[in-house]
Design an enzyme around this catalytic site. Structure first.
Site, mmCIF file in Angstrom:
data_model
loop_
_atom_site.group_PDB
_atom_site.id
_atom_site.type_symbol
_atom_site.label_atom_id
_atom_site.label_comp_id
_atom_site.label_asym_id
_atom_site.label_seq_id
_atom_site.Cartn_x
_atom_site.Cartn_y
_atom_site.Cartn_z
ATOM 1 N N HIS A 1 -45.235 -36.997 59.379
ATOM 2 C CA HIS A 1 -45.334 -35.587 59.786
ATOM 3 C C HIS A 1 -45.576 -34.739 58.541
ATOM 4 O O HIS A 1 -44.815 -33.810 58.275
ATOM 5 C CB HIS A 1 -44.053 -35.101 60.476
ATOM 6 C CG HIS A 1 -43.951 -35.483 61.920
ATOM 7 N ND1 HIS A 1 -42.795 -35.341 62.642
ATOM 8 C CD2 HIS A 1 -44.856 -35.988 62.784
ATOM 9 C CE1 HIS A 1 -42.984 -35.746 63.881
ATOM 10 N NE2 HIS A 1 -44.228 -36.147 63.989
ATOM 11 N N HIS B 1 -50.122 -40.214 74.147
ATOM 12 C CA HIS B 1 -49.654 -39.072 73.362
ATOM 13 C C HIS B 1 -50.740 -38.784 72.324
ATOM 14 O O HIS B 1 -51.224 -39.706 71.671
ATOM 15 C CB HIS B 1 -48.325 -39.499 72.718
ATOM 16 C CG HIS B 1 -47.710 -38.563 71.746
ATOM 17 N ND1 HIS B 1 -47.803 -37.198 71.840
ATOM 18 C CD2 HIS B 1 -46.933 -38.812 70.648
ATOM 19 C CE1 HIS B 1 -47.118 -36.657 70.849
ATOM 20 N NE2 HIS B 1 -46.603 -37.605 70.107
ATOM 21 N N GLU C 1 -50.620 -37.085 69.532
ATOM 22 C CA GLU C 1 -50.320 -36.914 68.109
ATOM 23 C C GLU C 1 -51.098 -37.965 67.325
ATOM 24 O O GLU C 1 -51.298 -39.097 67.775
ATOM 25 C CB GLU C 1 -48.801 -37.015 67.849
ATOM 26 C CG GLU C 1 -48.456 -36.430 66.499
ATOM 27 C CD GLU C 1 -46.965 -36.121 66.304
ATOM 28 O OE1 GLU C 1 -46.152 -36.478 67.164
ATOM 29 O OE2 GLU C 1 -46.648 -35.517 65.260
ATOM 30 N N ASP D 1 -50.890 -39.957 64.894
ATOM 31 C CA ASP D 1 -50.468 -41.309 64.500
ATOM 32 C C ASP D 1 -50.807 -42.320 65.591
ATOM 33 O O ASP D 1 -50.856 -43.526 65.327
ATOM 34 C CB ASP D 1 -48.976 -41.361 64.142
ATOM 35 C CG ASP D 1 -48.075 -40.686 65.159
ATOM 36 O OD1 ASP D 1 -48.518 -39.723 65.807
ATOM 37 O OD2 ASP D 1 -46.917 -41.114 65.285
ATOM 38 N N HIS E 1 -41.904 -36.642 72.994
ATOM 39 C CA HIS E 1 -41.416 -35.404 72.449
ATOM 40 C C HIS E 1 -42.440 -34.287 72.421
ATOM 41 O O HIS E 1 -42.168 -33.220 71.830
ATOM 42 C CB HIS E 1 -40.864 -35.640 71.031
ATOM 43 C CG HIS E 1 -41.934 -36.002 70.023
ATOM 44 N ND1 HIS E 1 -42.150 -35.247 68.898
ATOM 45 C CD2 HIS E 1 -42.842 -36.968 69.986
ATOM 46 C CE1 HIS E 1 -43.141 -35.760 68.197
ATOM 47 N NE2 HIS E 1 -43.570 -36.808 68.832
ATOM 48 N N ASP F 1 -43.310 -42.738 71.858
ATOM 49 C CA ASP F 1 -42.378 -42.474 70.749
ATOM 50 C C ASP F 1 -40.914 -42.763 71.103
ATOM 51 O O ASP F 1 -40.113 -43.096 70.221
ATOM 52 C CB ASP F 1 -42.502 -41.014 70.300
ATOM 53 C CG ASP F 1 -43.710 -40.789 69.400
ATOM 54 O OD1 ASP F 1 -44.075 -41.710 68.650
ATOM 55 O OD2 ASP F 1 -44.273 -39.691 69.438
ATOM 56 N N TYR G 1 -34.283 -41.581 63.785
ATOM 57 C CA TYR G 1 -35.437 -41.157 64.580
ATOM 58 C C TYR G 1 -34.978 -40.221 65.701
ATOM 59 O O TYR G 1 -35.555 -39.155 65.926
ATOM 60 C CB TYR G 1 -36.089 -42.420 65.151
ATOM 61 C CG TYR G 1 -37.440 -42.245 65.766
ATOM 62 C CD1 TYR G 1 -38.596 -42.423 65.013
ATOM 63 C CD2 TYR G 1 -37.579 -41.936 67.116
ATOM 64 C CE1 TYR G 1 -39.850 -42.290 65.585
ATOM 65 C CE2 TYR G 1 -38.825 -41.805 67.693
ATOM 66 C CZ TYR G 1 -39.957 -41.990 66.925
ATOM 67 O OH TYR G 1 -41.188 -41.852 67.497
ATOM 68 N N HIS H 1 -43.642 -46.993 67.657
ATOM 69 C CA HIS H 1 -43.311 -47.243 66.245
ATOM 70 C C HIS H 1 -42.214 -48.307 66.183
ATOM 71 O O HIS H 1 -41.277 -48.289 66.988
ATOM 72 C CB HIS H 1 -42.746 -45.994 65.560
ATOM 73 C CG HIS H 1 -43.696 -44.847 65.506
ATOM 74 N ND1 HIS H 1 -44.786 -44.809 64.678
ATOM 75 C CD2 HIS H 1 -43.706 -43.674 66.176
ATOM 76 C CE1 HIS H 1 -45.429 -43.667 64.835
ATOM 77 N NE2 HIS H 1 -44.798 -42.960 65.756
HETATM 78 FE FE1 FEO Z 1 -45.237 -38.047 68.302
HETATM 79 FE FE2 FEO Z 1 -45.447 -41.093 66.893
HETATM 80 O O1 FEO Z 1 -46.047 -39.418 67.396
#
Ligand code: FEO
Length: 394
Positions: free
Chosen positions: A23, A79, A81, A83, A145, A164, A192, A225
């Site tokens: 992030h 998602h 995002e 990553d 999230h 996530d 996390y 992850h």
């Molecule tokens: Fe919310 Fe692993 O990205």
């Protein structure tokens, strides 16, 4: 590199051993991370999520060695995002017409990131995608999230692809939870949760109860992850329910910043006073300017109470403490008590500022605070010990 999760279900992601900040600079990843992508083959083939953009070329090259890219029938974007979606432009360059399944917010977010008009297929909770003998059942998970987040459940193999949720930032040669050091796994899982999911705890509880209420068998939980939960996969679900419910341990954490060691000496005297009254409680001290802020946030998450200390500078507080306050305000901790302390030379506003910030951040402020002038001498240190005793009682 690939790992088999079940026959015809494979991890095809990227392990990032080097990652130390995530992030941007917001989240420390001492143990690296992984970006988990999954390939599910039946009569039809689905690819679930991709990897972060710097690894896009490598990811698509590896995927092309595993499968003819044109034989991927469905791309699932849980998602947006980056990553997880970062390799989509590179992937979709090879298969531009293949359908991309995501939520309505996923479409907005993916378009916002990549400005591409892919063949989006919007799904809602309960929608099913047949792969042949098995189906993917979609579950929207807004604010877990991001507003776009979703998960899916693979029938037959009974695998939940949770994005996530239930993840951890760990790079490991072992992709399964039973093969890694358990203390490291849970350190990263709780960090996390504390740093990413805490503000959404009420939604975590609601969503978990909704999914568990379906009574489906779960053989594995595959987050986006870290390691896959295959050994007693529901253990992390139960942990999340615990963490989402105003979690606290028998711990008091003193977090301070200091200019000339006066506030540090107060902190140590306060800790002594706490232990005098309660020798069982865990007491930890962190100099916020010399600590990793995400690790400190994790200590706050574990604590039943925190004490924040700062001297006064320019009628305010020191900047490392100000950064912590900003982060803590956003995380919306619940079920925690707090108070403030600090020494000062001239105007002495820091304790008032800290107490107000703690109150606004949702902590129950249980004491007006300890404010002493100049370097603490014997009298001030005795006051600090007494303050610690009072805090232990409260
Ligand atoms: Fe919310 Fe692993 O990205």
């Amino acid at each position: 590199m690939k790992f088999e999760i079940a026959p015809n279900v494979h991890w095809v992601g990227k392990i990032d051993w080097e990652l130390r900040k995530f992030h941007g600079e917001e989240y420390s990843t001492h143990r690296g991370s992984s970006y988990n992508s999954y390939l599910v083959r039946d009569e039809k083939t689905a690819l679930i999520d991709t990897v972060w953009m710097p690894f896009a070329g490598e990811f698509v090259d590896n995927l092309a060695k595993e499968i003819d890219l044109r034989s991927i029938d469905f791309v699932i974007a849980n998602h947006a995002e980056m990553d997880h979606s970062g390799a989509m432009p590179e992937l979709m360059r090879h298969i531009p017409d293949k359908p991309v399944y995501c939520t309505a917010n996923g479409v907005k977010s993916l378009k916002g990131h990549y400005h591409q008009d892919w063949n989006f297929q919007v799904v809602k909770t309960g929608d099913k995608l047949s792969l042949g003998r098995k189906e993917l059942v979609f579950i929207e998970a807004p604010m877990l999230h991001w507003p776009d987040t979703m998960m899916e459940y693979l029938t037959g193999d009974a695998i939940l692809f949770s994005n996530d949720a239930f993840g951890q930032h760990i790079a490991s040669e072992h992709i399964f939870n039973d093969l890694v050091v358990q203390s490291e796994l849970f350190e990263e899982a709780v960090k996390y949760y504390a740093n990413i999911l805490t503000p959404f705890s009420p939604l975590v509880t609601k969503k978990i109860n909704e999914v568990v209420g379906l009574g489906l068998p779960v053989n594995a939980i595959c987050p986006s992850h870290g390691v896959i939960w295959r050994d007693n996969p529901l253990q992390i679900v139960h942990k999340y329910l615990e963490w989402a419910d105003g979690y606290q341990e028998d711990q008091i954490t003193l977090i301070y910043d200091t200019m000339w060691n006066g506030t540090r000496r107060l902190a140590e005297a306060i800790a002594k006073g706490i232990k005098e009254k309660d020798d069982k409680v865990t007491v930890k001290l962190c100099n916020i300017a010399r600590s990793d802020i995400n690790d400190v946030v994790t200590e706050i998450f574990r604590s039943k109470a925190i004490l924040l200390g700062s001297p006064t500078i320019n009628r305010g507080i020191l900047n490392a403490m100000a950064a912590l306050i900003e982060m803590v305000a956003g995380l919306k901790f619940r079920n925690k008590r707090a108070a403030a302390f600090g020494c000062y030379g001239w105007s002495g506003e820091s304790v008032k500022i800290l107490n107000e910030a703690l109150g606004k951040a949702g902590f129950e402020v249980v004491h007006e605070g300890l404010r002493t002038m100049w370097q603490p001498g014997d009298d001030e240190l005795a006051q600090a010990v007494q303050f610690g005793r009072e805090i232990a009682v409260k």
